[in-house]
Design a protein around this motif. Structure first.
Motif, mmCIF file in Angstrom:
data_model
loop_
_atom_site.group_PDB
_atom_site.id
_atom_site.type_symbol
_atom_site.label_atom_id
_atom_site.label_comp_id
_atom_site.label_asym_id
_atom_site.label_seq_id
_atom_site.Cartn_x
_atom_site.Cartn_y
_atom_site.Cartn_z
ATOM 1 N N VAL A 199 -15.344 65.942 -21.984
ATOM 2 C CA VAL A 199 -15.652 65.784 -20.564
ATOM 3 C C VAL A 199 -17.136 65.504 -20.391
ATOM 4 O O VAL A 199 -17.969 66.340 -20.708
ATOM 5 C CB VAL A 199 -15.273 67.049 -19.770
ATOM 6 N N ASN A 200 -17.461 64.322 -19.887
ATOM 7 C CA ASN A 200 -18.841 63.972 -19.553
ATOM 8 C C ASN A 200 -18.961 63.970 -18.032
ATOM 9 O O ASN A 200 -18.212 63.274 -17.350
ATOM 10 C CB ASN A 200 -19.213 62.598 -20.094
ATOM 11 N N THR A 201 -19.866 64.753 -17.499
ATOM 12 C CA THR A 201 -19.990 64.891 -16.045
ATOM 13 C C THR A 201 -21.209 64.145 -15.524
ATOM 14 O O THR A 201 -22.266 64.136 -16.152
ATOM 15 C CB THR A 201 -20.090 66.369 -15.648
ATOM 16 N N ILE A 202 -21.048 63.520 -14.362
ATOM 17 C CA ILE A 202 -22.134 62.776 -13.721
ATOM 18 C C ILE A 202 -22.396 63.397 -12.358
ATOM 19 O O ILE A 202 -21.570 63.304 -11.457
ATOM 20 C CB ILE A 202 -21.778 61.295 -13.535
ATOM 21 N N HIS A 203 -23.562 64.046 -12.208
ATOM 22 C CA HIS A 203 -23.922 64.629 -10.915
ATOM 23 C C HIS A 203 -24.857 63.695 -10.171
ATOM 24 O O HIS A 203 -25.898 63.293 -10.697
ATOM 25 C CB HIS A 203 -24.598 65.988 -11.082
ATOM 26 N N CYS A 204 -24.481 63.332 -8.956
ATOM 27 C CA CYS A 204 -25.295 62.435 -8.127
ATOM 28 C C CYS A 204 -26.217 63.279 -7.256
ATOM 29 O O CYS A 204 -25.810 63.789 -6.212
ATOM 30 C CB CYS A 204 -24.401 61.557 -7.256
ATOM 31 N N GLY A 205 -27.434 63.419 -7.690
ATOM 32 C CA GLY A 205 -28.385 64.251 -6.964
ATOM 33 C C GLY A 205 -29.348 64.920 -7.917
ATOM 34 O O GLY A 205 -29.502 64.513 -9.067
ATOM 35 N N ASP A 206 -29.978 65.961 -7.425
ATOM 36 C CA ASP A 206 -30.986 66.671 -8.189
ATOM 37 C C ASP A 206 -30.404 67.254 -9.480
ATOM 38 O O ASP A 206 -29.304 67.821 -9.479
ATOM 39 C CB ASP A 206 -31.574 67.800 -7.333
ATOM 40 N N LYS A 216 -23.091 70.790 -15.511
ATOM 41 C CA LYS A 216 -23.480 70.874 -16.919
ATOM 42 C C LYS A 216 -22.533 71.791 -17.686
ATOM 43 O O LYS A 216 -22.144 71.498 -18.825
ATOM 44 C CB LYS A 216 -24.920 71.369 -17.065
ATOM 45 N N GLU A 217 -22.143 72.903 -17.068
ATOM 46 C CA GLU A 217 -21.239 73.823 -17.752
ATOM 47 C C GLU A 217 -19.897 73.150 -18.040
ATOM 48 O O GLU A 217 -19.301 73.367 -19.093
ATOM 49 C CB GLU A 217 -21.005 75.076 -16.911
ATOM 50 N N GLY A 218 -19.433 72.318 -17.086
ATOM 51 C CA GLY A 218 -18.182 71.595 -17.309
ATOM 52 C C GLY A 218 -18.277 70.700 -18.534
ATOM 53 O O GLY A 218 -17.366 70.650 -19.364
ATOM 54 N N ALA A 219 -19.411 70.003 -18.667
ATOM 55 C CA ALA A 219 -19.613 69.135 -19.832
ATOM 56 C C ALA A 219 -19.705 69.959 -21.108
ATOM 57 O O ALA A 219 -19.128 69.609 -22.143
ATOM 58 C CB ALA A 219 -20.871 68.299 -19.648
ATOM 59 N N ASP A 220 -20.427 71.073 -21.038
ATOM 60 C CA ASP A 220 -20.589 71.929 -22.216
ATOM 61 C C ASP A 220 -19.253 72.467 -22.703
ATOM 62 O O ASP A 220 -18.974 72.506 -23.909
ATOM 63 C CB ASP A 220 -21.515 73.099 -21.901
ATOM 64 N N LEU A 221 -18.408 72.876 -21.782
ATOM 65 C CA LEU A 221 -17.117 73.455 -22.140
ATOM 66 C C LEU A 221 -16.232 72.455 -22.876
ATOM 67 O O LEU A 221 -15.421 72.836 -23.719
ATOM 68 C CB LEU A 221 -16.397 73.956 -20.883
ATOM 69 N N ALA A 222 -16.374 71.189 -22.526
ATOM 70 C CA ALA A 222 -15.540 70.151 -23.151
ATOM 71 C C ALA A 222 -16.354 69.262 -24.071
ATOM 72 O O ALA A 222 -15.988 68.122 -24.337
ATOM 73 C CB ALA A 222 -14.839 69.321 -22.085
ATOM 74 N N GLU A 223 -17.510 69.800 -24.561
ATOM 75 C CA GLU A 223 -18.305 69.135 -25.590
ATOM 76 C C GLU A 223 -18.773 67.740 -25.203
ATOM 77 O O GLU A 223 -18.822 66.832 -26.031
ATOM 78 C CB GLU A 223 -17.521 69.096 -26.911
ATOM 79 N N GLY A 224 -19.129 67.582 -23.937
ATOM 80 C CA GLY A 224 -19.555 66.270 -23.461
ATOM 81 C C GLY A 224 -21.027 66.207 -23.107
ATOM 82 O O GLY A 224 -21.824 67.048 -23.501
ATOM 83 N N GLU A 225 -21.388 65.188 -22.340
ATOM 84 C CA GLU A 225 -22.750 64.961 -21.886
ATOM 85 C C GLU A 225 -22.846 65.260 -20.395
ATOM 86 O O GLU A 225 -21.941 64.937 -19.624
ATOM 87 C CB GLU A 225 -23.171 63.502 -22.124
ATOM 88 N N TYR A 226 -23.943 65.871 -19.988
ATOM 89 C CA TYR A 226 -24.220 66.079 -18.568
ATOM 90 C C TYR A 226 -25.152 64.970 -18.120
ATOM 91 O O TYR A 226 -26.260 64.823 -18.640
ATOM 92 C CB TYR A 226 -24.853 67.446 -18.341
#
Length: 402
Positions: A199-206, A216-226
């Protein structure tokens, strides 16, 4: 957690679509920060070469179609073909992967609340024109954005490849907290990586706000990139001296497609190919789309006679006249194959020319991007996703041609 044998990329893309045609050309640049997720596997644990006839790459795009992300959907539209080109570089044991894409929309109040405001728009398909059509048809309408739920549905619903060493990916990004909805994002992400899904997560904002919102935690849990982006930056489309030649060759390439099926089906395929050329052109991306069409990932097996013949010659001979292009009605089996082979040869010649010019074009773009990076420091959505894709494809055992 060790990376599962099957690597899937899930990037969360919260996107809002602007359906006003008068604004279709407004694109926005995205400033992006990439941070590592969980520790990746070492070379000693890298997956073995694939065991099937062809390696697989499956990508699901999850788009938030609520009212807050209008600029991001334009970015996704304008750089769709740039992203696809990154996958076209990948090979495993010398073979180009079978590349399929799915699209989900969520966070739209026009969708049923009982289904979590989630809709599978298109299943995993190798019909890239269909994917483009889907992106350009979405519209926005307020709503609640449930990251955990849409990740859960994508993992559960899609017919992900059974190839032991497949690379599978979902793009999901947005600006609301990752924690919303009745399905816990932590369980959804753990289920994903348990099935081999990154899971690589893309946050639009700060950046820090995204960390606080658990992206970031979502990406970390699924070994992805934040990934962190500023969707208010304006995209700079680079005009290249090779564009005119590539677009002219694209026109010739389109003439080599022998669509089959019912008359209405054949007409729909041909029309949609032209419409998606036009859609790409509206964002200044026709050259990128044409360059993609010159490669092996743009394929129409089951729709075009030439591509289908390369995969299954016998199936062509079984077709009835009514399902063939009109110019092929009443032809004998030998005459039918002769026509297809001639068109295949013509297409190969055009693709060869396009690939050569596209390579020159890419070199020009790379040089111009280097200059722009020094001036602005901004990175687009396509560049950020490409960086993550390149890294993870290599880690999953793919070779990337230069």
């Amino acid at each position: 957690m060790k990376r599962a044998l099957k690597l899937l990329l899930i990037v969360t893309v919260f996107v809002t679509v602007n359906q006003r045609t008068e604004n279709i050309g407004n694109t926005q640049d995205l400033t992006i920060t990439i941070e590592k997720g969980a520790k990746k596997e070492s070379n000693s644990t890298r997956k073995p070469v694939f065991s099937g006839k062809r390696p697989s790459v499956d990508v699901a795009i999850l788009l938030d179609t609520s009212n807050s992300m209008d600029g991001l959907i334009d970015q996704a539209k304008s750089q769709l073909w740039n992203i696809v080109q990154e996958f076209s570089k990948a090979k495993r044991k010398g073979k180009t992967p079978l590349f399929r894409v799915s699209v989900f929309e969520y966070g739209n109040s026009g969708l049923p609340a009982r289904e979590g405001y989630i809709r599978q728009v298109v299943q995993l398909t190798d019909d890239l024109d269909k994917v483009s059509e889907t992106l350009f048809s979405l519209s926005t309408n307020g709503g609640d954005e449930y990251c955990g739920a849409v990740i859960h549905e994508a993992v559960k619903r899609l017919d992900w490849s059974n190839e032991p060493n497949a690379y599978k990916a979902i793009f999901i990004a947005g600006n609301e907290p990752f924690t919303q909805g009745s399905i816990d994002y932590r369980s959804a992400c753990k289920k994903a990586i348990g099935a081999g899904i990154v899971v690589n997560t893309i946050h639009c904002g700060d950046y820090r706000q995204g960390v606080k919102g658990k992206w970031k935690e979502g990406a970390d849990l699924a070994e992805g990139e934040y990934l962190n982006i500023d969707q208010d930056k304006t995209v700079v489309h680079i005009k290249c001296p090779q564009d005119k030649v590539i677009i002219e060759l694209n026109t010739e390439l389109n003439k080599t497609y022998l669509w089959y099926g019912s008359k209405s089906t054949r007409e729909a395929y041909a029309t949609n190919q032209a419409v998606q050329d036009s859609n790409a052109s509206s964002f200044g991306g026709l050259s990128s789309r044409a360059a993609t069409k010159s490669g092996a990932l743009y394929r129409n097996v089951g729709r075009d006679l030439v591509d289908t013949y390369d995969e299954n010659k016998e199936s062509i001979l079984e077709l009835k006249d009514a399902d063939l292009p009109e110019e092929m009605h009443n032809l004998s089996a030998d005459e039918r194959l002769k026509k297809i082979k001639a068109m295949s040869k013509r297409r190969a010649e055009i693709k060869s020319k396009m690939a050569m010019v596209a390579k020159e074009r890419q070199a020009y773009i790379d040089a111009e991007k280097a200059k722009l990076a020094k001036e602005s420091g901004a990175t687009t959505l396509g560049d950020a996703v490409s960086a993550a894709v390149q890294k993870q494809l290599k880690e999953s055992g793919f070779d990337l041609k230069k």
